[in-house]
Motif scaffolding. Structure first.
Motif, short mmCIF file in Angstrom:
data_model
loop_
_atom_site.label_atom_id
_atom_site.label_comp_id
_atom_site.label_asym_id
_atom_site.label_seq_id
_atom_site.Cartn_x
_atom_site.Cartn_y
_atom_site.Cartn_z
N THR A 1 9.26 4.62 -3.70
CA THR A 1 9.93 5.28 -4.84
C THR A 1 11.45 5.53 -4.75
O THR A 1 11.97 5.35 -3.54
CB THR A 1 9.35 6.63 -4.94
N TYR A 2 12.08 5.95 -5.84
CA TYR A 2 13.56 6.43 -5.66
C TYR A 2 13.75 7.56 -4.60
O TYR A 2 14.64 7.31 -3.57
CB TYR A 2 14.10 7.00 -7.01
N VAL B 1 0.82 -1.29 -0.14
CA VAL B 1 0.05 -0.02 -0.12
C VAL B 1 0.95 1.29 -0.05
O VAL B 1 1.69 1.27 0.88
CB VAL B 1 -1.01 -0.10 1.21
N SER B 2 0.70 1.86 -0.99
CA SER B 2 1.72 3.22 -1.23
C SER B 2 1.09 4.26 -2.17
O SER B 2 0.60 3.56 -3.23
CB SER B 2 2.92 2.95 -1.43
N PRO B 3 0.99 5.43 -1.92
CA PRO B 3 0.45 6.57 -2.94
C PRO B 3 1.19 6.46 -4.27
O PRO B 3 0.70 6.54 -5.12
CB PRO B 3 0.24 7.64 -2.31
N TRP B 4 2.73 6.48 -3.88
CA TRP B 4 3.56 6.38 -5.33
C TRP B 4 4.32 5.25 -5.14
O TRP B 4 4.91 4.80 -4.05
CB TRP B 4 4.03 7.48 -5.42
N ILE B 5 4.62 4.59 -6.31
CA ILE B 5 5.26 3.32 -6.49
C ILE B 5 6.36 3.55 -7.54
O ILE B 5 5.67 3.69 -8.63
CB ILE B 5 4.29 1.90 -6.17
N GLY B 6 7.61 3.28 -7.45
CA GLY B 6 8.30 3.37 -8.65
C GLY B 6 8.93 1.80 -8.75
O GLY B 6 9.10 1.10 -8.02
N ASP C 1 -2.42 7.70 -10.50
CA ASP C 1 -1.53 8.86 -10.94
C ASP C 1 -0.43 8.12 -11.74
O ASP C 1 -0.28 7.01 -11.86
CB ASP C 1 -0.63 8.97 -9.73
N PRO C 2 -0.46 8.75 -12.98
CA PRO C 2 0.65 8.48 -14.24
C PRO C 2 1.85 7.91 -13.84
O PRO C 2 2.59 7.17 -14.17
CB PRO C 2 0.42 9.65 -14.99
N PHE C 3 2.35 8.52 -12.71
CA PHE C 3 3.69 8.14 -11.99
C PHE C 3 3.70 6.60 -11.53
O PHE C 3 4.79 6.05 -11.87
CB PHE C 3 3.94 8.93 -10.50
N ASN C 4 2.87 5.98 -11.23
CA ASN C 4 2.50 4.61 -10.82
C ASN C 4 2.43 3.75 -12.19
O ASN C 4 2.71 2.41 -12.14
CB ASN C 4 1.44 4.47 -9.99
N ASP C 5 2.13 4.24 -13.19
CA ASP C 5 1.95 3.44 -14.65
C ASP C 5 3.00 2.29 -14.80
O ASP C 5 2.80 1.36 -15.16
CB ASP C 5 1.60 4.35 -15.70
N VAL C 6 4.23 2.72 -14.87
CA VAL C 6 5.36 2.03 -15.39
C VAL C 6 5.43 0.70 -14.39
O VAL C 6 5.60 -0.40 -14.84
CB VAL C 6 6.64 2.84 -15.50
#
Length: 172
Positions: free
Chosen positions: A137-138, A39-44, A91-96
């Motif tokens: 994320t990084y 569970v994380s708002p942003w994941i890289g 969020d598009p950041f998570n798409d990759v």
């Protein structure tokens, strides 16, 4: 019984969570939790296990001497029989990360839930959880000042998994 390690990470001090996260993920590759929650708002799709020296060949199905990313390792856990649920923001950041994970995961073993208001940051297995302020994320892992707690406690992990299931299992 409870065992907890709290780490305050920072790019300026050089204290990082990489070693603990790699150890947790290697353990999951060897013996997957029945249901792993991320569970994380942003994941890289960050680098998480450095196998360039071939030190961890025995835990990978098709090992190679390289650095494995978060999506590759989580997908590997699903191929070992672990069920994975990922909750993140739309969020598009998570798409990759999401695209790579779903392409590589065992069919039917990984689900992604997008939740607009999620702010929690937790990775939780059968008897442990890693939680705190860090996004996966990084920047979260290597730049920002963060606090991360790694705790081995089957009762607390069970409570978290039940709560995640109640909140997110029927959401899409």
């Amino acid at each position: 019984m409870s065992d907890e390690r709290v780490v305050r990470t920072s790019g300026s001090t050089g204290v990082r969570i990489d070693g603990i996260l790699a150890t947790v993920l290697l353990a999951e590759l060897m013996a997957p939790s029945r249901h792993l929650w991320l569970v994380s708002p942003w994941i890289g799709d960050v680098d998480v296990i450095d196998n360039r020296a071939a030190a961890y060949d025995s835990v990978f199905v098709d090992p190679s001497s390289r650095v494995y990313t978060f999506a590759q390792v989580l997908a590997g856990i699903t191929h070992g029989g672990g069920r994975l649920s990922v909750v993140t923001r739309p969020d598009p950041f998570n798409d990759v990360f999401i695209d790579r994970l779903l392409r590589q995961a065992a069919p039917g073993y990984a689900q992604v839930v997008c939740a607009e208001d999620v702010h929690e940051k937790t990775l939780c297995g059968d008897d442990w959880l890693m939680t705190g302020s860090m996004n996966f994320t990084y920047r979260g892992m290597r730049v920002n000042d963060e606090i991360v707690s790694y705790r081995v406690d089957p009762a607390i992990a069970s409570t978290a998994r039940v709560d995640f299931a109640r909140r997110f299992e029927n959401a899409r």
